[in-house]
Design an enzyme around this catalytic site. Structure first.
Site, PDB file in Angstrom:
ATOM      1  N   ASP A 264      -9.267  17.921 -14.373  1.00  0.00           N
ATOM      2  CA  ASP A 264      -9.440  16.536 -14.823  1.00  0.00           C
ATOM      3  C   ASP A 264      -9.002  16.507 -16.285  1.00  0.00           C
ATOM      4  O   ASP A 264      -9.677  17.057 -17.152  1.00  0.00           O
ATOM      5  CB  ASP A 264     -10.918  16.137 -14.658  1.00  0.00           C
ATOM      6  CG  ASP A 264     -11.186  14.687 -15.039  1.00  0.00           C
ATOM      7  OD1 ASP A 264     -10.426  14.152 -15.864  1.00  0.00           O
ATOM      8  OD2 ASP A 264     -12.164  14.118 -14.533  1.00  0.00           O
TER       9      ASP A 264
ATOM     10  N   ARG B 259       0.839  -1.218   0.000  1.00  0.00           N
ATOM     11  CA  ARG B 259       0.000   0.000   0.000  1.00  0.00           C
ATOM     12  C   ARG B 259       0.868   1.259   0.000  1.00  0.00           C
ATOM     13  O   ARG B 259       0.495   2.290  -0.541  1.00  0.00           O
ATOM     14  CB  ARG B 259      -0.962  -0.047   1.201  1.00  0.00           C
ATOM     15  CG  ARG B 259      -1.883   1.144   1.328  1.00  0.00           C
ATOM     16  CD  ARG B 259      -3.163   0.824   2.095  1.00  0.00           C
ATOM     17  NE  ARG B 259      -2.954   0.043   3.301  1.00  0.00           N
ATOM     18  CZ  ARG B 259      -2.572   0.540   4.482  1.00  0.00           C
ATOM     19  NH1 ARG B 259      -2.336   1.825   4.618  1.00  0.00           N
ATOM     20  NH2 ARG B 259      -2.426  -0.247   5.526  1.00  0.00           N
TER      21      ARG B 259
ATOM     22  N   LYS C 184      -9.229   5.425 -19.237  1.00  0.00           N
ATOM     23  CA  LYS C 184      -9.601   5.885 -20.574  1.00  0.00           C
ATOM     24  C   LYS C 184      -8.366   5.882 -21.498  1.00  0.00           C
ATOM     25  O   LYS C 184      -7.838   4.836 -21.765  1.00  0.00           O
ATOM     26  CB  LYS C 184     -10.251   7.276 -20.463  1.00  0.00           C
ATOM     27  CG  LYS C 184     -11.352   7.359 -19.381  1.00  0.00           C
ATOM     28  CD  LYS C 184     -12.486   6.438 -19.687  1.00  0.00           C
ATOM     29  CE  LYS C 184     -13.664   6.467 -18.738  1.00  0.00           C
ATOM     30  NZ  LYS C 184     -13.463   6.482 -17.318  1.00  0.00           N
TER      31      LYS C 184
ATOM     32  N   TYR D 265     -17.485  15.468 -14.967  1.00  0.00           N
ATOM     33  CA  TYR D 265     -17.963  14.088 -14.979  1.00  0.00           C
ATOM     34  C   TYR D 265     -19.030  13.896 -13.885  1.00  0.00           C
ATOM     35  O   TYR D 265     -18.854  14.367 -12.751  1.00  0.00           O
ATOM     36  CB  TYR D 265     -16.756  13.160 -14.763  1.00  0.00           C
ATOM     37  CG  TYR D 265     -17.113  11.720 -14.591  1.00  0.00           C
ATOM     38  CD1 TYR D 265     -17.780  11.023 -15.591  1.00  0.00           C
ATOM     39  CD2 TYR D 265     -16.776  11.039 -13.429  1.00  0.00           C
ATOM     40  CE1 TYR D 265     -18.111   9.686 -15.429  1.00  0.00           C
ATOM     41  CE2 TYR D 265     -17.090   9.702 -13.263  1.00  0.00           C
ATOM     42  CZ  TYR D 265     -17.767   9.037 -14.267  1.00  0.00           C
ATOM     43  OH  TYR D 265     -18.096   7.715 -14.102  1.00  0.00           O
TER      44      TYR D 265
HETATM   45  C1  LIG Z   1     -13.681  12.682 -17.225  1.00  0.00           C
HETATM   46  C2  LIG Z   1     -13.760  11.559 -16.241  1.00  0.00           C
HETATM   47  N1  LIG Z   1     -13.241  11.731 -15.007  1.00  0.00           N
HETATM   48  C3  LIG Z   1     -13.285  10.756 -14.078  1.00  0.00           C
HETATM   49  C4  LIG Z   1     -13.875   9.529 -14.346  1.00  0.00           C
HETATM   50  C5  LIG Z   1     -13.910   8.465 -13.289  1.00  0.00           C
HETATM   51  O1  LIG Z   1     -12.924   7.512 -13.563  1.00  0.00           O
HETATM   52  P1  LIG Z   1     -13.013   5.958 -13.199  1.00  0.00           P
HETATM   53  O2  LIG Z   1     -14.175   5.374 -13.940  1.00  0.00           O
HETATM   54  O3  LIG Z   1     -11.682   5.441 -13.634  1.00  0.00           O
HETATM   55  O4  LIG Z   1     -13.205   5.866 -11.723  1.00  0.00           O
HETATM   56  C6  LIG Z   1     -14.426   9.303 -15.613  1.00  0.00           C
HETATM   57  C7  LIG Z   1     -15.080   8.026 -15.930  1.00  0.00           C
HETATM   58  O5  LIG Z   1     -15.796   7.897 -16.916  1.00  0.00           O
HETATM   59  C8  LIG Z   1     -14.362  10.348 -16.586  1.00  0.00           C
HETATM   60  O6  LIG Z   1     -14.881  10.203 -17.816  1.00  0.00           O
END
Ligand SMILES: Cc1ncc(COP(=O)(O)O)c(C=O)c1O
Length: 381
Positions: free
Chosen positions: A174, A47, A199, A102
């Site tokens: 993000d 961890r 992604k 998101y």
């Molecule tokens: C722009 C964006 N940020 C954060 C996330 C969250 O990521 P995760 O699904 O890896 O937890 C997503 C998921 O679709 C996303 O599209």
């Protein structure tokens, strides 16, 4: 060194003992100590640290132009990374969220932060000047996503940073949609870059992960403490897969962008398509920003507005675009925000945000672009 070189070499020197060129997966949870309190190579327990994770963290920091003393922090998911960043906030702190972040980010802010006393505020970030007006001297953190989902609108990161820093707030971006290949928010002054590596970074729709990258060692130390005690670290196997994906990020993103631009241009000329959303192409106001902060490219996502019946037909008739909720993989994906990513929003709220029942989003993959266009053409009818 240039981006493509760093993607292949940063953090990925041949392994010391065997010379293995590819960083091995270290599934061990424990490490033998030299003597009580003295570790052999800085590793004690999975961890706290793992060599596969550290290879990915070093590489990501390099790609995001963080200083060498600030390796990234890799989490078990993008949501775990956002959660760790949000844990910097205390009761009565003010968080300003761009309205189109998101959905999971909003959900986390509403279900965990707000009940714990954090003041959660929203502003439309598609107009940078208006967004900046929402930053007040009491704002502690500004959370942005650019390009934003699903209309792919851009926010001027450097302008937001200036206003936020004047107010004493941290800026987190993000960077999942743009990836460090197109955009480096830290170089534009942001304090925290967040990724869902699930992604484009992983890029093959087979690894879950998230990351935070910062440029201030003191901020990294705080986030590392949060990660260590809450424990949502990325698994060695997911780190290995993500690092494997990152080695080809430059060529993948180049093709994602080229294919997406061609598809956006095709859709703009199609009689059934009412509006196309693609950064730098469809909204002339955004062109300077694409040049300024996205290395002149619009990314791999394209959205379009159709009559509802046409949208439904398209969703049913494509053969190369898989109907799915994610993005950023080598394969093309089609999604329907009104019934998928944004289904939880009340209809009025969706309308206010410009998300109609005829909106369709494409994550354009790496297939031959002529094949993709032919598929869209037959599916649009
Ligand atoms: C722009 C964006 N940020 C954060 C996330 C969250 O990521 P995760 O699904 O890896 O937890 C997503 C998921 O679709 C996303 O599209």
């Amino acid at each position: 060194m240039e981006f493509a070189t760093r993607a292949i070499h940063a953090g990925q020197e041949p392994e010391q003992t065997t010379g293995a060129v590819i960083p091995p997966i270290y599934p061990t949870t424990i490490y033998a100590f030299e003597e009580p309190g003295v570790s052999r190579a800085g590793y004690e327990y999975i961890r706290y640290g793992n060599p596969t994770r550290h290879a990915l963290e070093t590489c990501l920091a390099s790609l995001e132009e963080a200083p060498a003393e600030c390796p990234a922090l890799c989490f078990s998911s993008g949501m775990a990374a956002i959660d760790a960043a949000f844990r910097l906030l205390r009761p009565n702190d003010r968080l300003l969220l761009a309205r189109d972040v998101y959905g999971g980010t909003t959900h986390l802010a509403e279900t965990i932060l707000r009940p714990n006393g954090v003041v959660v505020e929203y502003a439309d970030a598609s107009n940078t000047e208006l967004f900046i007006e929402a930053i007040t001297p009491g704002t502690c953190m500004v959370w942005l996503e650019t390009p934003a989902n699903p209309l792919l609108q851009l926010t001027d990161i450097a302008a937001v940073v200036q206003a936020a820093h004047d107010a004493g707030a941290l800026v987190a971006v993000d960077n999942t949609f743009a990836t460090p290949y197109l955009q480096n928010p830290l170089a534009l002054g942001a304090d925290i870059v967040m990724h869902s590596s699930t992604k484009y970074l992983g890029g093959h729709s087979d690894a879950l992960g998230g990351a935070l990258v910062v440029r201030d060692p003191a901020l990294r130390a705080r986030l590392w403490e949060i990660q260590k005690v809450t424990g949502a670290v990325a698994s060695p196997f997911d780190c290995w897969l993500t690092l494997r994906g990152i080695r080809t990020l430059a060529v993948r993103m180049q093709t994602h962008c080229e294919n997406a631009l061609r598809i956006a241009q095709f859709l703009m000329g199609h009689p059934r398509v009412r509006t196309v959303y693609y950064p730098g192409l469809t909204d002339p106001n955004q062109r300077p920003l694409v040049q300024k902060q996205m290395r002149g490219m619009g990314g791999g996502m394209v959205s379009m507005e159709l009559e509802v019946a046409d949208a439904e037909k398209l969703l049913k008739s494509t053969t190369l675009f898989t109907l799915a909720g994610s993005l950023g993989g080598v394969e093309s994906i089609i999604s329907y925000p009104a019934k998928m990513s944004h289904a939880a929003l009340p209809v009025e709220e969706r309308r206010a945000r410009g998300i109609s029942d005829g909106l369709v989003r494409l994550s354009v993959g790496l297939e031959n672009v002529e094949d993709l266009i032919a598929d869209l053409e037959q599916a649009l009818g």
